[in-house]
Design a protein around this motif. Structure first.
Motif, PDB file in Angstrom:
ATOM      1  N   TRP A 102       8.521 -16.763   2.049  1.00 23.13           N
ATOM      2  CA  TRP A 102       7.778 -15.890   1.141  1.00 23.13           C
ATOM      3  C   TRP A 102       8.351 -14.487   1.278  1.00 23.13           C
ATOM      4  CZ3 TRP A 102       4.281 -16.199  -2.718  1.00 23.13           C
ATOM      5  CH2 TRP A 102       3.668 -15.011  -3.124  1.00 23.13           C
TER       6      TRP A 102
ATOM      7  N   LYS B  17       9.367 -10.625  -1.223  1.00 19.38           N
ATOM      8  CA  LYS B  17       8.792  -9.764  -2.262  1.00 19.38           C
ATOM      9  C   LYS B  17       9.017 -10.282  -3.676  1.00 19.38           C
ATOM     10  CE  LYS B  17      12.754  -6.565  -2.240  1.00 19.38           C
ATOM     11  NZ  LYS B  17      13.159  -5.157  -2.010  1.00 19.38           N
TER      12      LYS B  17
ATOM     13  N   ASP C 108       6.542 -16.020  -5.859  1.00 18.90           N
ATOM     14  CA  ASP C 108       5.296 -16.105  -6.610  1.00 18.90           C
ATOM     15  C   ASP C 108       4.470 -17.257  -6.052  1.00 18.90           C
ATOM     16  OD1 ASP C 108       5.817 -18.669  -8.228  1.00 18.90           O
ATOM     17  OD2 ASP C 108       7.538 -17.434  -8.781  1.00 18.90           O
TER      18      ASP C 108
ATOM     19  N   PRO D  98       5.899  -8.414   2.954  1.00 19.50           N
ATOM     20  CA  PRO D  98       5.320  -9.140   1.816  1.00 19.50           C
ATOM     21  C   PRO D  98       4.220 -10.126   2.188  1.00 19.50           C
ATOM     22  CG  PRO D  98       7.538  -9.934   2.308  1.00 19.50           C
ATOM     23  CD  PRO D  98       7.338  -8.695   3.114  1.00 19.50           C
TER      24      PRO D  98
ATOM     25  N   GLN E  19       0.528 -10.149   0.704  1.00 17.58           N
ATOM     26  CA  GLN E  19       0.084 -10.831  -0.514  1.00 17.58           C
ATOM     27  C   GLN E  19      -0.589 -12.164  -0.187  1.00 17.58           C
ATOM     28  OE1 GLN E  19       4.129 -10.545  -2.156  1.00 17.58           O
ATOM     29  NE2 GLN E  19       3.227  -9.585  -3.957  1.00 17.58           N
TER      30      GLN E  19
ATOM     31  N   TRP F 158      -4.512 -13.276  -0.781  1.00 18.05           N
ATOM     32  CA  TRP F 158      -4.851 -14.566  -1.400  1.00 18.05           C
ATOM     33  C   TRP F 158      -5.855 -15.317  -0.528  1.00 18.05           C
ATOM     34  CZ3 TRP F 158      -4.817 -19.599   0.044  1.00 18.05           C
ATOM     35  CH2 TRP F 158      -4.888 -20.578  -0.956  1.00 18.05           C
TER      36      TRP F 158
END
Length: 240
Positions: A68, A70, A73, A104, A107, A111
């Motif tokens: 994962w 930057k 998705d 990153p 994120q 979630w």
């Protein structure tokens, strides 16, 4: 609040410097790494190298690692995220230091909160706070700006903003990709008023680490070569 059926998302600090893995990794992190088999990682190769260097008996080949970064998705991680929601514990491992801080992985943490997944941060080394601790600057009031803009004009505006805040006595912490460190230092020394204090922390936790604070004027007299060396910069004044 977490759901009853989802797994736990562990935020697992990795080593800042090669060779320091066993010295800086806590027993709590080791215990989690021994039982968790699924990870979101910034870089698969460095994550495997970190776990292997700990020599804790983990079968590296049996791990499930999902990259994962930057440009990722959530659609690309649909299967592992469903697995997390179904009860499997996961870890997040950054390329260096604390996950989700200038990283990153934040994120995925966001979630997890949106979906009721329990998030557990684990203790580990942070180049940001190690440098602040050693800086002699204001540890009571500080701001972390992360990576500064790459484009020269935008970077110049950001440095002026940081300088203004530093004049008020608030420690201003920022960083750059190692191969652009010299360009950033050059911009700081050209723009910032000479009486402000600049702390630079380099290669934290490595055998050749150093942290030093002095005036911008003195740094101008003998600027260090920071090319490809992980570094943290702090601009400010000593606490009153």
């Amino acid at each position: 609040m977490s759901t009853n059926t989802s797994g736990t998302l562990f935020l697992i600090p990795s080593a800042l410097a090669s060779g320091s893995e066993q010295a800086v990794t806590t027993p709590q992190v080791v215990e989690v790494l021994r039982r968790v088999r699924c990870f979101f990682v910034e870089n698969e190769r460095s994550a495997r190298r970190f776990i292997s260097a700990l020599k804790i008996g983990v079968d590296i080949g049996a791990l499930e690692l999902y990259e994962w970064h930057k440009r990722s998705d959530f659609q690309s991680l649909d299967a592992p995220l469903k697995k997390l929601l179904s009860g499997t514990d996961f870890g997040i491992i950054s390329e260096a230091g604390l996950p989700a801080v200038a990283d990153p992985g934040a994120q995925i943490v966001a979630w997890a909160h949106r979906h009721g997944v329990a998030v557990r941060p684990l203790t580990g080394a942070s180049s940001i706070f190690l440098t602040l601790m050693a800086s002699g600057l204001n540890g009571q009031s500080f701001c972390f700006h992360g990576y500064l803009p790459i484009e020269k004009e935008a970077r110049s505006r950001k440095i002026r903003e940081i300088e203004q805040a530093a004049r008020q006595g608030n420690a201003q912490i920022f960083m750059e990709t190692p191969y652009r460190n010299n360009a950033l230092l050059d911009a700081i020394l050209k723009q910032v008023e000479e009486n402000l204090q600049l702390c630079i922390g380099v290669n934290l936790t490595a055998a050749d680490e150093w942290v030093f604070t002095q005036s911008v004027k003195k740094w101008k007299q003998s600027p260090p070569d920071l090319h490809k060396k992980p570094a943290i910069f702090i601009l400010g004044k000593p606490p009153a």
